[in-house]
Write a protein that holds these residues in place. Structure first.
Motif, mmCIF file in Angstrom:
data_model
loop_
_atom_site.group_PDB
_atom_site.id
_atom_site.type_symbol
_atom_site.label_atom_id
_atom_site.label_comp_id
_atom_site.label_asym_id
_atom_site.label_seq_id
_atom_site.Cartn_x
_atom_site.Cartn_y
_atom_site.Cartn_z
ATOM 1 N N GLY A 160 28.082 30.411 31.499
ATOM 2 C CA GLY A 160 28.615 31.181 32.613
ATOM 3 C C GLY A 160 30.024 31.691 32.401
ATOM 4 N N HIS A 161 30.628 32.119 33.496
ATOM 5 C CA HIS A 161 31.956 32.721 33.508
ATOM 6 C C HIS A 161 32.828 31.996 34.530
ATOM 7 C CE1 HIS A 161 29.530 34.668 36.633
ATOM 8 N NE2 HIS A 161 30.670 34.763 37.303
ATOM 9 N N ARG A 162 34.125 32.232 34.455
ATOM 10 C CA ARG A 162 35.084 31.644 35.409
ATOM 11 C C ARG A 162 35.785 32.803 36.114
ATOM 12 N NH1 ARG A 162 38.436 28.664 32.015
ATOM 13 N NH2 ARG A 162 36.666 27.285 31.952
ATOM 14 N N THR A 163 35.991 32.674 37.431
ATOM 15 C CA THR A 163 36.585 33.748 38.218
ATOM 16 C C THR A 163 37.760 33.230 39.033
ATOM 17 O OG1 THR A 163 34.389 34.741 38.449
ATOM 18 C CG2 THR A 163 36.083 35.510 39.968
ATOM 19 N N THR A 164 38.843 34.012 39.073
ATOM 20 C CA THR A 164 39.998 33.707 39.914
ATOM 21 C C THR A 164 40.380 34.963 40.679
ATOM 22 O OG1 THR A 164 40.840 32.057 38.363
ATOM 23 C CG2 THR A 164 42.410 32.951 39.940
ATOM 24 N N ALA A 165 40.550 34.840 41.989
ATOM 25 C CA ALA A 165 40.967 35.969 42.822
ATOM 26 C C ALA A 165 42.477 36.103 42.765
ATOM 27 C CB ALA A 165 40.496 35.775 44.262
ATOM 28 N N VAL A 166 42.958 37.210 42.230
ATOM 29 C CA VAL A 166 44.391 37.484 42.159
ATOM 30 C C VAL A 166 44.901 37.902 43.530
ATOM 31 C CG1 VAL A 166 46.138 38.961 41.073
ATOM 32 C CG2 VAL A 166 44.200 38.113 39.727
ATOM 33 N N GLU A 167 44.062 38.625 44.263
ATOM 34 C CA GLU A 167 44.379 39.051 45.627
ATOM 35 C C GLU A 167 43.076 39.103 46.418
ATOM 36 O OE1 GLU A 167 46.274 42.608 44.137
ATOM 37 O OE2 GLU A 167 44.655 43.836 44.932
ATOM 38 N N GLU A 168 43.169 39.328 47.714
ATOM 39 C CA GLU A 168 41.939 39.414 48.502
ATOM 40 C C GLU A 168 41.053 40.500 47.895
ATOM 41 O OE1 GLU A 168 40.276 40.132 53.027
ATOM 42 O OE2 GLU A 168 42.432 40.112 52.678
ATOM 43 N N THR A 169 39.795 40.140 47.675
ATOM 44 C CA THR A 169 38.865 41.034 46.987
ATOM 45 C C THR A 169 37.544 41.070 47.741
ATOM 46 O OG1 THR A 169 39.899 40.433 44.875
ATOM 47 C CG2 THR A 169 37.737 41.471 44.775
ATOM 48 N N VAL A 170 36.982 42.262 47.856
ATOM 49 C CA VAL A 170 35.691 42.431 48.522
ATOM 50 C C VAL A 170 34.736 43.135 47.584
ATOM 51 C CG1 VAL A 170 34.485 43.519 50.465
ATOM 52 C CG2 VAL A 170 36.718 42.471 50.831
ATOM 53 N N ALA A 171 33.508 42.629 47.545
ATOM 54 C CA ALA A 171 32.464 43.230 46.709
ATOM 55 C C ALA A 171 31.179 43.364 47.500
ATOM 56 C CB ALA A 171 32.213 42.377 45.470
ATOM 57 N N LEU A 172 30.465 44.448 47.239
ATOM 58 C CA LEU A 172 29.106 44.603 47.723
ATOM 59 C C LEU A 172 28.202 44.068 46.631
ATOM 60 C CD1 LEU A 172 26.954 45.727 49.679
ATOM 61 C CD2 LEU A 172 27.074 47.859 48.372
ATOM 62 N N VAL A 173 27.391 43.067 46.958
ATOM 63 C CA VAL A 173 26.505 42.423 45.986
ATOM 64 C C VAL A 173 25.085 42.912 46.236
ATOM 65 C CG1 VAL A 173 25.643 40.229 45.101
ATOM 66 C CG2 VAL A 173 27.998 40.393 45.964
ATOM 67 N N VAL A 174 24.426 43.337 45.168
ATOM 68 C CA VAL A 174 23.024 43.758 45.235
ATOM 69 C C VAL A 174 22.236 42.883 44.269
ATOM 70 C CG1 VAL A 174 21.389 45.655 44.955
ATOM 71 C CG2 VAL A 174 23.739 46.134 45.739
ATOM 72 N N ARG A 175 21.426 41.989 44.807
ATOM 73 C CA ARG A 175 20.591 41.132 43.953
ATOM 74 C C ARG A 175 19.385 41.924 43.492
ATOM 75 N NH1 ARG A 175 21.616 35.199 45.926
ATOM 76 N NH2 ARG A 175 23.766 35.110 45.162
ATOM 77 N N LEU A 176 19.135 41.885 42.199
ATOM 78 C CA LEU A 176 18.061 42.679 41.603
ATOM 79 C C LEU A 176 16.826 41.840 41.363
ATOM 80 C CD1 LEU A 176 20.306 44.567 39.035
ATOM 81 C CD2 LEU A 176 19.544 45.360 41.279
#
Length: 117
Positions: A101-117
């Protein structure tokens, strides 16, 4: 159109790859002028996701094959030791569903639209 792909390498480590999605001019909504669009992908579900500043997810595989379109903010993502900054305007295709897997860190408030395929 450039898309950032995160996938499982042969060694089980997550990797980045920049891919291009072909866009084709099409009459999508006449009488509006034609627009460029990609091939259509079947979606299982969609939702919005918000990362608060400082949020850090330990190394994990993606929960499903999914597209994430970032509308605001900025993240740092580590895939196999390579770190990329991902933010507003970026589209990521997550396919690292089986390896380390991967590692994620939010630098600032972040918004994403997620589309599960």
């Amino acid at each position: 159109m450039r898309v950032i792909r995160i996938f499982d390498g042969a060694d089980g480590e997550a990797r980045f790859e920049d891919i291009e999605l072909d866009l084709v001019l099409d009459d999508l909504a006449p009488p509006a002028p034609p627009l460029e669009q990609s091939a259509h992908l079947a979606a299982r579900e969609t939702f919005l996701l918000r990362f608060t500043p400082g949020w850090t997810g330990p190394r994990h595989p993606a929960p499903a094959r999914q597209l994430m379109a970032f509308t605001m903010g900025r993240l740092e993502v580590d895939a196999g030791g390579e770190i990329r900054t991902i933010g507003a305007g970026d589209v990521v295709l997550l396919e690292d569903t089986a390896g380390s897997g991967h590692r994620t860190t939010a630098v600032e408030e972040t918004v994403a639209l997620v589309v599960r395929l």
